[in-house]
Structures are given as C-alpha cells and as structure tokens.
Design an enzyme around this catalytic site. Structure first.
Site, mmCIF file in Angstrom:
data_model
loop_
_atom_site.group_PDB
_atom_site.id
_atom_site.type_symbol
_atom_site.label_atom_id
_atom_site.label_comp_id
_atom_site.label_asym_id
_atom_site.label_seq_id
_atom_site.Cartn_x
_atom_site.Cartn_y
_atom_site.Cartn_z
ATOM 1 N N HIS A 240 0.692 -1.202 -0.019
ATOM 2 C CA HIS A 240 -0.053 -0.109 0.008
ATOM 3 C C HIS A 240 0.944 1.340 -0.127
ATOM 4 O O HIS A 240 0.496 2.338 -0.514
ATOM 5 C CB HIS A 240 -1.014 0.049 1.113
ATOM 6 C CG HIS A 240 -2.163 -0.808 0.902
ATOM 7 N ND1 HIS A 240 -2.118 -2.403 1.166
ATOM 8 C CD2 HIS A 240 -3.186 -0.875 -0.043
ATOM 9 C CE1 HIS A 240 -3.108 -2.847 0.702
ATOM 10 N NE2 HIS A 240 -3.894 -1.958 0.085
ATOM 11 N N GLU B 261 -11.192 -11.104 -4.384
ATOM 12 C CA GLU B 261 -9.817 -10.892 -4.177
ATOM 13 C C GLU B 261 -9.267 -11.897 -3.431
ATOM 14 O O GLU B 261 -7.860 -12.025 -3.034
ATOM 15 C CB GLU B 261 -9.364 -9.279 -3.550
ATOM 16 C CG GLU B 261 -10.273 -8.934 -2.497
ATOM 17 C CD GLU B 261 -9.862 -7.543 -2.149
ATOM 18 O OE1 GLU B 261 -8.806 -7.078 -2.308
ATOM 19 O OE2 GLU B 261 -10.469 -7.207 -1.137
ATOM 20 N N ASP C 13 -4.741 -8.342 -4.459
ATOM 21 C CA ASP C 13 -4.735 -9.508 -3.320
ATOM 22 C C ASP C 13 -4.898 -10.794 -4.041
ATOM 23 O O ASP C 13 -4.511 -11.778 -3.438
ATOM 24 C CB ASP C 13 -5.883 -8.965 -2.390
ATOM 25 C CG ASP C 13 -5.296 -8.110 -1.302
ATOM 26 O OD1 ASP C 13 -4.258 -8.231 -0.721
ATOM 27 O OD2 ASP C 13 -6.057 -7.110 -0.962
ATOM 28 N N CYS D 190 -9.890 -3.275 -10.331
ATOM 29 C CA CYS D 190 -9.380 -2.300 -9.663
ATOM 30 C C CYS D 190 -8.096 -2.231 -8.841
ATOM 31 O O CYS D 190 -7.676 -1.271 -8.127
ATOM 32 C CB CYS D 190 -10.403 -1.676 -8.513
ATOM 33 S SG CYS D 190 -10.621 -2.889 -7.238
HETATM 34 C C1 PEP Z 1 -6.753 -5.119 -4.423
HETATM 35 O O1 PEP Z 1 -6.333 -5.919 -3.639
HETATM 36 O O2 PEP Z 1 -6.352 -5.248 -5.849
HETATM 37 C C2 PEP Z 1 -7.245 -3.819 -4.205
HETATM 38 C C3 PEP Z 1 -7.629 -3.000 -5.218
HETATM 39 O O3 PEP Z 1 -7.472 -3.391 -2.932
HETATM 40 P P1 PEP Z 1 -6.230 -3.011 -1.882
HETATM 41 O O4 PEP Z 1 -5.065 -2.938 -2.907
HETATM 42 O O5 PEP Z 1 -6.494 -1.874 -1.353
HETATM 43 O O6 PEP Z 1 -6.120 -4.172 -1.101
HETATM 44 MG MG MG Z 2 -7.136 -5.675 -1.782
#
Ligand code: PEP
Ligand code: MG
Length: 599
Positions: free
Chosen positions: A217, A465, A489, A536
């Site tokens: 992140h 995910e 994920d 996403c």
């Molecule tokens: C993902 O896991 O692809 C996602 C968009 O959520 P995050 O990156 O916040 O875990």
């Molecule tokens: Mg995620």
C-alpha cells in the site's frame, strides 16, 4: 563516487535532487519550508527550546544530587551530564542552523536532519562507549522536539521551486547550483501507508524505501502521488548520506547516488522526454475512451481521500471505481484526532467525494485495514510481521466490530442521498460473511429510518480478491449487483506471495496462468449474467495488460488518475474484435508474460 542501488520500480519517471533521510520513528515530524524572513524566528525557536531543555536537565541533575546512591545510581548523574554536553554541542547546534539558513527547513526538520548526520558519525566510531552515545543524542533531540511542539508559526506554504533550465539539467553545475532550487527526494527504511498520506501534500519530488513490494500500500500511494519512486531497495537508507545528490529512475527501479556529469546529462534528457510524453498524452483528456471497433470503455479513478477527486476529474475519469475509505481512519493519533472518525465526519468526507465527482458515480469500499495497513502506523509498525495478510483485515475486521461498521454504513447511505454511490465490500470469501454483511447494511438503513435521517439507494458490490471468491462466483452474483476484481490481493493469495515483502517480489506475477484464469472467469461469468464487473487492482492501470483485459471482455478499469491517459491511449488503439481470440491464446499459454510481449 557514483554508485547504483537496485530496487523495484513503483511510480514512473525521473527525479533528480538531494537526499533527505527520514527515520521511521520521526516521520511525523513536520517537513516544510520557511520563508527567508522567518529564518531568525526559526533559529530562535531552537534556541528557546534548547534553553528550556538545559533548565529541565539542570533540575533533574539537582534532584539526583539530593538523592542517595540507593535511589539514584551514580551513572544517572553522569548520563545527565552527557545530555547537557550533547545539547550544547556545536556540531548539533551549528548543523541545525545550517539546515535552517541554507535550506530553509523548518526547525524540527533541521533538527532531525542534523540528528541523522551526527548519528551516522556515531555509528562509524570504533569506541563502543562513544558509539552508544547515539541513543543519548536521540533522547536529547526528542526532548527538544517535545519542547518545540506548539511553537511553530503558521505553516508556511511551500515556496515554488524554480524550474531547472535545460542547460542546468545538462551540466554538472546542477550539483554546485543554488541549494534552494534543488528538488528533494525522500529516503527511508520504511514508510507506512499513513506516513505516505502525509507526504502526499509535501515537498518531495520522489522517494526510495528499503522495504516493500510493488503492490504494497505504500507503493500504491506513491503511484497515486505520481512521483518517481522505488521500493525494496534493501540498504538504500544506509548507503545514502543526508544531502547526497541522487537520481531516482522510477521506470527501472534504481537509484543512482552521486551521479557523474555524463549520467546527469543522460537522465536530464530522459526527464525531458518524459515531460514531452505527458504533454502529448494530456491531449487525450477530453477524448472518450472508445476502441477502434466502437466499444465504450469506462476509465475510473482509485482515490484515497475525497480531495483526490480533483485529480480524477482533471484526468478525465468517468467516476471513482475505488475509494479506499480506510485512509480516513489511518494515522489519526499522530494528529491528536479521535481514534476513529464518527458518522458525521465520515458522511462529510463521502459527500465531498460525491460532490467532487460532479454527478459521476463514486464506489466507496468499506474499511480495509489490517495487514500492511495498520490503523495507527506508529503503534503497530513493530508488529507488522505478526499481522499478516491472512489475519483480521478488511470485512473480517468490520464484522468483528459491528458498531464501527454500522457507523460507516450509515455515513455512506446518508451520502448516497446526494449522488450515485456504489458500496463495495472487500475480501469476502464465505457466504456467511456475505449474509452477515447484507443484514448489517439493512440494519444501518433501519437505524437511519428510525432516526428519520435522509439516505439514498446504493448498488452493492463485492471485491473478488480471494481465490475462494473467484471460484464461487455464482454465489456472489446471487447477492451482489456488481463485482470488482482486486488483482493486488488476488495475486497475493493465489500465489502465496506477501505483496509487501520485497524478498519474494520476483515471484509476484500478475501474468501467472492461474491468476489470469481467475480474472478471465470472473469477467466472463459477470458478462454471462449481465452484471457489472471491473478491475480495480494495479493491473488495471498497467498498460501491459490493457489489451488482454479488453480481449477478455473487460469494459471497466479503475486506476490512479495519473495512469488514465496512458491506458486510454491503449484503448483508442485497440480493436476488441481482433483481441478476443488472441486473449484466449494468451490464457492457454504456459508462459502468458512472453505471449503478451510477443504481440
Ligand atoms: C486489490 O487488492 O487489488 C485492491 C484494489 O485493494 P487493495 O490494494 O487496497 O488491497
Ligand atoms: Mg485488496
């Protein structure tokens, strides 16, 4: 002497500037530039704090002198003596003055910068006793920082930095140039996502961390800031010294320290090429994203804060595909805020996002903390590795704390009265979790009705995910209006790779056949059932995958605003009628990454 440090590429582009080393524990120290006319006042702040600490130490020394040897060991008096000496030491005081006068750093920043410089010198000492005095110096600086709290003048706006001319880029005199003009690049061992948020509004032109994977992140926020960044650079923070000149090449994932004139000229050229390319892409901003064969594609934005909608609209996003709402909840203690935002604060934030998108839809994902997104970066950073991605995060966290979850749900439902909101639930795997979540949403609605509060309808979506979710799509589609594939994920859990761990980053492969199969099947099943589906995760903003995802039938991509135009360019050049058969071939391939590159 020039040397290169290798890491992982995170955010594209080239940054050339001076290194600012920041220690994780002092990351929440304010970093801003003062105005030249504030120099004297800033030096005064340090002087006043120093006098106050000196007095504080004197009092302690007096108390110790009154105690008997049983109450206060002899070492304590000696230690306080050392602290007094360190406090008055010219290397510390002169150094702090230097950063304030020469670089216009605010007092706290100057102090921690000089601490870094002196701490290095202590580290290099042969004498063990002297080496250990580093901890004393740190304590003295902590006392000073504590004393300076609340004495800062109103935050000075960051002075505009003069843009370097082409000539300056080409010549080594960049290095000898006016220090005020030089961009600053941040070098840290580790930065939590909450730390990164602070830096979003800061002065840095790029950054490098020792740890972290490409979809950690921390890296994701760096990408959203659209400044060159490298993570997983192992010992970068040990090898670079405060104020060294460095080049960050975010495309290659390397940092060049103390570059020679020839290297500087080469990177200056690359930097200008990048600027030209951005300029060219910006012409696509108002062009609708439609393929050569007339397929409309929705390019949506991923945001962390309501204010990010400004950049999203500017980049031509047709909505927000992922609002990572957890960033409203993180790092609050450092700012003396309540641990969690209450319903009203959240409602206002979601409403600002809705208003910011001017009638376009906003997909709000419910809180996804845990794993590499601790609620309070400082408190839990040490526990990082004890708090793995398989633990209590995302919807599991929410279901474990229904009061917190209901507060968030009520705030989102209220904001939905002001615009189109899609409510997205992260990390579901079990039907029991789905049912529990849906009944809590109903409960939140009923609470609002009982209160007579205005609220609106939302479309309900689930993130795919976890492989278990991708393998039970029919169940998910029975309960939800749309699905959003979180590839970050999904890759992590399919391949058993910690996305934040640089030591296994080479195995984190978005093009692994198993990952692609789960993505393809999710898109296909949603299309069969006429339900909405988007991606996403970071894959959506990576141009390497745009044509493949189009070929698999995806028509909704959500990414950082900074990636939208490059993806749009790919969309405009694509002919989906020709991509479908090719995409199936890539899916069947033993090595899809190679098949992607060949075409
Ligand atoms: C993902 O896991 O692809 C996602 C968009 O959520 P995050 O990156 O916040 O875990
Ligand atoms: Mg995620």
């Amino acid at each position: 002497m020039t040397f290169v440090v290798h890491g992982l590429p995170v955010a594209r582009g080239i940054a050339i500037g001076r290194a600012v080393l920041v220690v994780s524990s002092r990351i929440d120290v304010a970093h801003y530039f003062i105005k030249p006319e504030q120099i004297e006042a800033e030096i005064d702040r340090v002087r006043i704090a120093r006098n106050a600490v000196a007095e504080e130490l004197l009092k302690l020394q007096a108390n110790v002198a009154l105690m008997g040897p049983n109450d206060a060991p002899h070492e304590l008096a000696a230690l306080l003596e050392v602290h007094q000496m360190l406090l008055q030491d010219e290397v510390l005081t002169g150094g702090v003055k230097h950063w304030i006068v020469e670089r216009l750093y605010n007092a706290e920043w100057a102090l921690t910068t000089q601490l870094e410089v002196v701490a290095r010198q202590f580290d290099e000492m042969e004498d063990e006793y002297l080496r250990e005095r580093k901890a004393d110096l740190e304590q003295v600086v902590e006392r000073l920082l504590h004393r300076m709290k609340g004495t800062a003048a109103v935050l000075a706006p960051t002075p505009p930095r003069r843009k370097r001319t082409a000539d300056e880029d080409d010549h080594h005199d960049l290095i000898a140039g006016d220090a005020f003009d030089a961009p600053l690049v941040l070098i840290a061992h580790d930065l939590s996502p909450a730390d990164m948020l602070q830096f979003k509004k800061s002065v840095f032109a790029g950054f490098v961390t020792d740890v972290g994977g490409r979809t950690s992140h921390t890296a994701i926020i760096a990408r959203s800031m659209d400044i060159p960044a490298v993570v997983g650079a192992r010992s970068a923070s040990q090898l670079v010294r405060q104020d060294d000149w460095v080049i960050i090449d975010g495309d290659a994932g390397v940092m060049i320290v103390d570059p020679s004139p020839i290297i500087l000229a080469e990177y200056g050229f690359k930097q200008r090429q990048g600027d030209l390319e951005r300029g060219r892409l910006s012409r696509l901003r108002h062009k609708p994203a439609v393929t050569l064969d007339g397929q409309r594609v929705d390019l949506l934005a991923n945001i962390e804060m309501p204010e990010d909608t400004i950049g999203a609209v500017k980049a031509g996003a047709v909505g927000v595909g992922l609002f990572r709402s957890e960033f409203l909840f993180m790092g609050r203690e450092a700012h003396n805020l309540a641990r969690l935002p209450d319903e009203e604060e959240q409602y206002q934030a979601y409403r600002r996002a809705v208003d910011g998108m001017k009638g376009m839809p906003v997909t709000i994902r419910t809180i996804d903390v845990g794993a590499d997104k601790p609620l309070d970066g400082k408190q839990q950073r040490e526990d990082y590795h004890l708090n793995p991605a398989l633990g209590l995060r995302a919807i599991r966290w929410s279901l474990a704390d229904p009061a917190m979850f209901l507060t968030q749900l009520r705030a989102i439902l209220r904001a939905a009265a002001h615009g189109e909101i899609h409510l997205l639930i992260p990390m579901l795997a079990h039907v029991s979790e789905i049912r529990q979540t849906l009944s809590l949403i109903d409960f939140a609605r009923a609470e609002l009705d009982n209160r007579g509060a205005v609220h609106g309808n939302v479309k309900l979506g689930a993130m795919i995910e976890i492989p278990a979710a991708a393998l039970t799509l029919k169940t998910f589609l029975k309960y939800f209006d749309f699905l959003s594939i979180g590839t970050n994920d999904l890759i992590q859990y399919t391949l058993a790779i910690d996305r934040a761990d640089e030591s296994v980053a080479h195995l984190y492969d978005p093009a692994h056949p198993a990952v692609l199969r789960l993505v393809a099947e999710t898109i296909a099943e949603c299309r069969r059932q006429g339900k909405g589906v988007s991606v996403c995760g970071e894959m959506a903003g990576d141009v390497v995958f745009t044509r493949l995802l189009l070929g698999l039938g995806l028509r909704s991509f959500s990414m950082h605003p900074s990636q939208i135009l490059a993806v749009k360019q790919e969309v405009l050049r694509a002919d989906t009628s020709k991509l479908e058969a090719w995409a199936q071939e890539v899916l069947e391939s033993e090595n899809p990454a190679a098949a992607l590159v060949r075409t």
